[in-house]
Scaffold this active site. Sequence first.
Site, PDB file in Angstrom:
ATOM      1  N   ASN A   1       0.825  -1.211   0.000  1.00  0.00           N
ATOM      2  CA  ASN A   1       0.000   0.000   0.000  1.00  0.00           C
ATOM      3  C   ASN A   1       0.861   1.264   0.000  1.00  0.00           C
ATOM      4  OD1 ASN A   1      -2.149  -1.752   0.128  1.00  0.00           O
ATOM      5  ND2 ASN A   1      -2.520  -1.475   2.304  1.00  0.00           N
TER       6      ASN A   1
ATOM      7  N   GLU B   1      -2.370  -3.730  -5.500  1.00  0.00           N
ATOM      8  CA  GLU B   1      -3.759  -3.908  -5.024  1.00  0.00           C
ATOM      9  C   GLU B   1      -4.660  -2.749  -5.443  1.00  0.00           C
ATOM     10  OE1 GLU B   1      -3.782  -4.867  -0.817  1.00  0.00           O
ATOM     11  OE2 GLU B   1      -2.893  -6.826  -1.197  1.00  0.00           O
TER      12      GLU B   1
ATOM     13  N   TYR C   1      -3.854 -13.502   2.283  1.00  0.00           N
ATOM     14  CA  TYR C   1      -3.373 -13.697   3.654  1.00  0.00           C
ATOM     15  C   TYR C   1      -4.293 -14.701   4.341  1.00  0.00           C
ATOM     16  CZ  TYR C   1      -0.252  -9.816   2.852  1.00  0.00           C
ATOM     17  OH  TYR C   1       0.745  -9.010   2.353  1.00  0.00           O
TER      18      TYR C   1
ATOM     19  N   GLU D   1       2.238 -11.449  -2.807  1.00  0.00           N
ATOM     20  CA  GLU D   1       2.057 -11.287  -1.353  1.00  0.00           C
ATOM     21  C   GLU D   1       1.325 -12.522  -0.868  1.00  0.00           C
ATOM     22  OE1 GLU D   1       0.516  -7.591   0.315  1.00  0.00           O
ATOM     23  OE2 GLU D   1       1.534  -6.456  -1.261  1.00  0.00           O
TER      24      GLU D   1
HETATM   25  O1  AHR Z   1       1.755  -6.625   3.486  1.00  0.00           O
HETATM   26  C1  AHR Z   1       0.911  -5.737   4.138  1.00  0.00           C
HETATM   27  C2  AHR Z   1      -0.114  -5.079   3.203  1.00  0.00           C
HETATM   28  O2  AHR Z   1      -1.040  -6.062   2.804  1.00  0.00           O
HETATM   29  C3  AHR Z   1       0.411  -4.545   1.898  1.00  0.00           C
HETATM   30  O3  AHR Z   1       0.881  -3.245   2.022  1.00  0.00           O
HETATM   31  C4  AHR Z   1      -0.776  -4.587   1.006  1.00  0.00           C
HETATM   32  O4  AHR Z   1      -0.427  -4.747  -0.345  1.00  0.00           O
HETATM   33  C5  AHR Z   1      -1.600  -5.737   1.545  1.00  0.00           C
HETATM   34  O5  AHR Z   1      -2.927  -5.392   1.714  1.00  0.00           O
END
Ligand code: AHR
Length: 502
Positions: free
Chosen positions: A75, A176, A247, A295
């Site tokens: 971000n 993103e 995630y 990510e």
């Molecule tokens: O890795 C943490 C954050 O998670 C990153 O800045 C973003 O790309 C994602 O939402």
Amino acid sequence: MSDSDTARITIDTKRVIGEISPLLFSGFAEHMGRCVYEGIYEPASPQADENGLRVDVLAALRELNYRSMRYPGGNFVSGYRWEDGIGPRERRPVRRELAWQSLETNQFGTDEFIRFCREIGTEPMLAVNMGTGTIQDAANLVEYCNAPTGSHYANMRASNGQEEPYGVKYWCLGNEMDGPWQIGHLDAVDYARKAREAAKLMRLQDETIQLVLCGSSSSKMPTYPDWDRISLERCWDLVAYHSMHYYANNLEDDTPSYLSLSAAFEDYIDTVAAVLRYVKAKTRSKHDVYLSWDEWNVWYKAREMSDKRGRWTEAPHLIEEVYNLEDALVVAQWLNVFLRRADVLKIACIAQIVNVIAPILTTTDSLLKQTIYYPLLMFSQMASGNSLDLLVESPRYETKQFGDMPLLDASSAHDEAAGRNSIFIVNRSLIEGMPIEIRWGDVAPKRITSAHQLSGDDPKAYNSWKDPNHLTTRPIYAPKIIDGVAQLSLPPLSFTALGVEL
Ligand code: AHR
């Protein structure tokens, strides 16, 4: 399951899924929390070298052997003015950084990042700002990094001490951009339009660069997978990779389901891979675009985001997730999935590399290796060559989220040049050890040369500063191969990595 209670893995080195891209073992460093400042770069630390880089962190990163490193966000990049981070340090501005509401001193910027990459022997992967940044800013950064001297930005690089172009090969077209939280968020059509023009200018600066288009920021986004289709349809011919982010969490504290998350990872890849095939067909293209999972990690315990963020301080403690055994087993399965989808997935960057949702944590003078460090290390060291399509026969168990699932999750790599076969196995069972047989169909392996295991009886156990080696991969007795069969017993909640000489 077969006729006996013994689980079985059958290996045939001719059943190749695809070549394993070394870039699957890549990292991500963002100007967020204590990743860059106090993680990579901390001049005041007793661990700092003459450039302010932490030697203990460099050593751990070298051991993990990250093949490429995505930077500077995340971000963060969507509000980043890259020119703030170059030139004499005393002239660099301190900015209020909006993504994480922190103070950005700009003491670490593009030149320091490239130096850091060289220190750890990794390939830089730079993201350009597609939020507040212009297509001109993006092209200027390519000129700064990759053009020979003789023009404005290339000369600027030279006056900052680097005559030779850096030759940065991998470039991400923003971060993103589908997320409403993103600074300068765009809808798919507007993003595709901007990304296409940025790509055009960047490639006019250097036609050899390889571009990564922003895919959905998770499979949970309401715009998924349309975002992927729309952006790819418009940018297909200009990009080499399409990104995925995800995630994982165990917010429901449902460990049996959590330990089967590889099903969700596989489903996500398969869906985006189907979009790739669709767009390739629709555009009548001969060109291929591959996936970049740039990510990925477990992230759910340290969620102090919305109310606190950085409170306008330098290097605030943000999302310093502590990883336990079950998280490490999820990470190991994720890496298994990377091998099982090695035909379409070519880049993967763990987010992030230090302090911020990371395998290592630091204090001013010391470093802690978390549980997830160990599966990452095993794969990075051992997964090379071709990925193999295994026949896995395993007892099964019931999960709330995924229904009936096998207790074993496995992958395998065959490096013909090195004469090595590697096997990675997770036993998802919380309670049961599992006798297992490994058979080779087409080759007569000589011996198992290495056997390492991470296991424990408490899925919530973790490494702490007081007990830093509570959970590591430990060498185990390497079973003998008799008549092309190896037998071993896998403890519950375990990850095992075997190296076999063929
Ligand atoms: O890795 C943490 C954050 O998670 C990153 O800045 C973003 O790309 C994602 O939402």
